[in-house]
Design an enzyme around this catalytic site. Structure first.
Site, PDB file in Angstrom:
ATOM      1  N   TYR A 192      -2.226   3.566   0.263  1.00 60.13           N
ATOM      2  CA  TYR A 192      -3.471   2.876  -0.074  1.00 60.13           C
ATOM      3  C   TYR A 192      -3.331   2.241  -1.456  1.00 60.13           C
ATOM      4  O   TYR A 192      -2.866   2.888  -2.400  1.00 60.13           O
ATOM      5  CB  TYR A 192      -4.637   3.860  -0.106  1.00 60.13           C
ATOM      6  CG  TYR A 192      -4.982   4.484   1.230  1.00 60.13           C
ATOM      7  CD1 TYR A 192      -5.405   3.700   2.301  1.00 60.13           C
ATOM      8  CD2 TYR A 192      -4.910   5.861   1.405  1.00 60.13           C
ATOM      9  CE1 TYR A 192      -5.736   4.278   3.520  1.00 60.13           C
ATOM     10  CE2 TYR A 192      -5.247   6.446   2.620  1.00 60.13           C
ATOM     11  CZ  TYR A 192      -5.660   5.647   3.679  1.00 60.13           C
ATOM     12  OH  TYR A 192      -5.984   6.226   4.882  1.00 60.13           O
ATOM     13  N   HIS A 242      -2.611  -0.742  15.137  1.00 52.72           N
ATOM     14  CA  HIS A 242      -2.912  -0.015  13.894  1.00 52.72           C
ATOM     15  C   HIS A 242      -4.409   0.290  13.831  1.00 52.72           C
ATOM     16  O   HIS A 242      -5.228  -0.482  14.343  1.00 52.72           O
ATOM     17  CB  HIS A 242      -2.492  -0.876  12.693  1.00 52.72           C
ATOM     18  CG  HIS A 242      -2.433  -0.147  11.410  1.00 52.72           C
ATOM     19  ND1 HIS A 242      -3.548   0.049  10.608  1.00 52.72           N
ATOM     20  CD2 HIS A 242      -1.413   0.466  10.765  1.00 52.72           C
ATOM     21  CE1 HIS A 242      -3.207   0.730   9.545  1.00 52.72           C
ATOM     22  NE2 HIS A 242      -1.916   1.007   9.605  1.00 52.72           N
ATOM     23  N   PHE A 288      -1.949   7.814   5.282  1.00 57.33           N
ATOM     24  CA  PHE A 288      -3.338   7.864   5.747  1.00 57.33           C
ATOM     25  C   PHE A 288      -4.203   8.904   5.036  1.00 57.33           C
ATOM     26  O   PHE A 288      -5.424   8.874   5.145  1.00 57.33           O
ATOM     27  CB  PHE A 288      -3.432   8.085   7.271  1.00 57.33           C
ATOM     28  CG  PHE A 288      -2.788   6.997   8.074  1.00 57.33           C
ATOM     29  CD1 PHE A 288      -3.381   5.751   8.186  1.00 57.33           C
ATOM     30  CD2 PHE A 288      -1.571   7.199   8.701  1.00 57.33           C
ATOM     31  CE1 PHE A 288      -2.789   4.735   8.918  1.00 57.33           C
ATOM     32  CE2 PHE A 288      -0.960   6.197   9.433  1.00 57.33           C
ATOM     33  CZ  PHE A 288      -1.569   4.954   9.545  1.00 57.33           C
ATOM     34  N   ASP A 320       2.189   1.326   4.158  1.00 59.17           N
ATOM     35  CA  ASP A 320       2.425   1.629   2.752  1.00 59.17           C
ATOM     36  C   ASP A 320       1.206   2.359   2.213  1.00 59.17           C
ATOM     37  O   ASP A 320       0.187   2.464   2.895  1.00 59.17           O
ATOM     38  CB  ASP A 320       2.756   0.367   1.942  1.00 59.17           C
ATOM     39  CG  ASP A 320       1.685  -0.702   1.999  1.00 59.17           C
ATOM     40  OD1 ASP A 320       0.681  -0.509   2.715  1.00 59.17           O
ATOM     41  OD2 ASP A 320       1.825  -1.724   1.321  1.00 59.17           O
TER      42      ASP A 320
END
Length: 234
Positions: free
Chosen positions: A71, A193, A82, A69
């Protein structure tokens, strides 16, 4: 069939057609976001950027990178997984991505703005397209997963040819890796991740950038200049 005009104007027509079956869900999410705002809860990113990942025509996508999701820090969420604005400090997950990139191909971008990836055909898609400011994963289960699952299925179908999917999918973390069944036939690059909590469990050393470019070359497609450096190694 396409989304109604006000939604369709936020994305490329190819995506407006693909996401039309989820219009009801998208509108329910819109109601949810308005309720959150009425309660004084700020959501990220801003309305004009929520569907930013869908502004690239579907036919131009050659690499899919799936995040969780946006930031949750105000100013960081820009609608591309990202990525942040050029002026923003590089967040920890992106810093780990850059560390792995430097180890993998010997160079890295100078800022956290990944829009130049998108301009090369890299779709930066979060599973959830919004989040409450300061509260990670707060909009999980509100309907975005249905929308993005539909998008990924549509993309895989668009890229299918003779049983193969002309697409590289980079799946970081459990949420992203759960999409592997939807991407059968695509080249899958999976790992932990890049967040500080999990990067050392298999993200570092996974060489996703050189692997993606090798796969693209095998498909007859141009590699991605991941660091923006035309002389980077693959």
């Amino acid at each position: 069939m396409v989304l109604r005009r006000e939604l369709a104007e936020l994305m490329d027509p190819s995506w407006a057609r693909a996401l039309a079956p989820a219009e009801g869900t998208i509108r329910k999410i819109g109601d949810f976001l308005r309720e959150q705002a009425a309660e004084g809860k700020r959501y990220l990113p801003g309305p004009s950027q929520i569907f930013r990942a869908f502004q690239m025509p579907m036919e131009k996508v050659k690499v899919l990178i799936v995040g969780q999701d946006p930031y949750p820090t105000p100013g960081d969420a820009v609608g591309l997984a990202f990525s942040v604005d050029r002026q923003s400090k590089i967040p920890p997950s992106l810093e780990n991505i850059y560390k792995e990139m430097e180890a993998d191909i010997g160079s890295r971008p100078k800022t956290g703005d990944l829009s130049f990836w998108a301009n090369q055909g890299v779709m930066l898609l979060n599973r959830c397209l919004t989040v409450e400011a300061g509260v990670p994963h707060s909009h999980k289960g509100e309907g975005w997963e249905e929308v993005t699952d539909l998008a990924i299925r549509a993309l895989a179908k668009e890229k299918s040819c003779e049983g193969k999917v002309k697409l590289v999918a980079i799946l970081w973390g459990a949420d992203a890796r759960s999409l592997a069944p939807e991407l059968r036939g695509a080249v899958l690059i999976e790992s932990a991740h890049p967040s500080p909590l999990s990067a050392y469990r298999g993200f570092f050393g996974s060489s996703p950038f050189s692997r993606a470019n090798r796969a693209l070359k095998e498909m007859g497609l141009k590699p991605v200049y991941w660091s923006g450096n035309l002389g980077q190694g693959f």
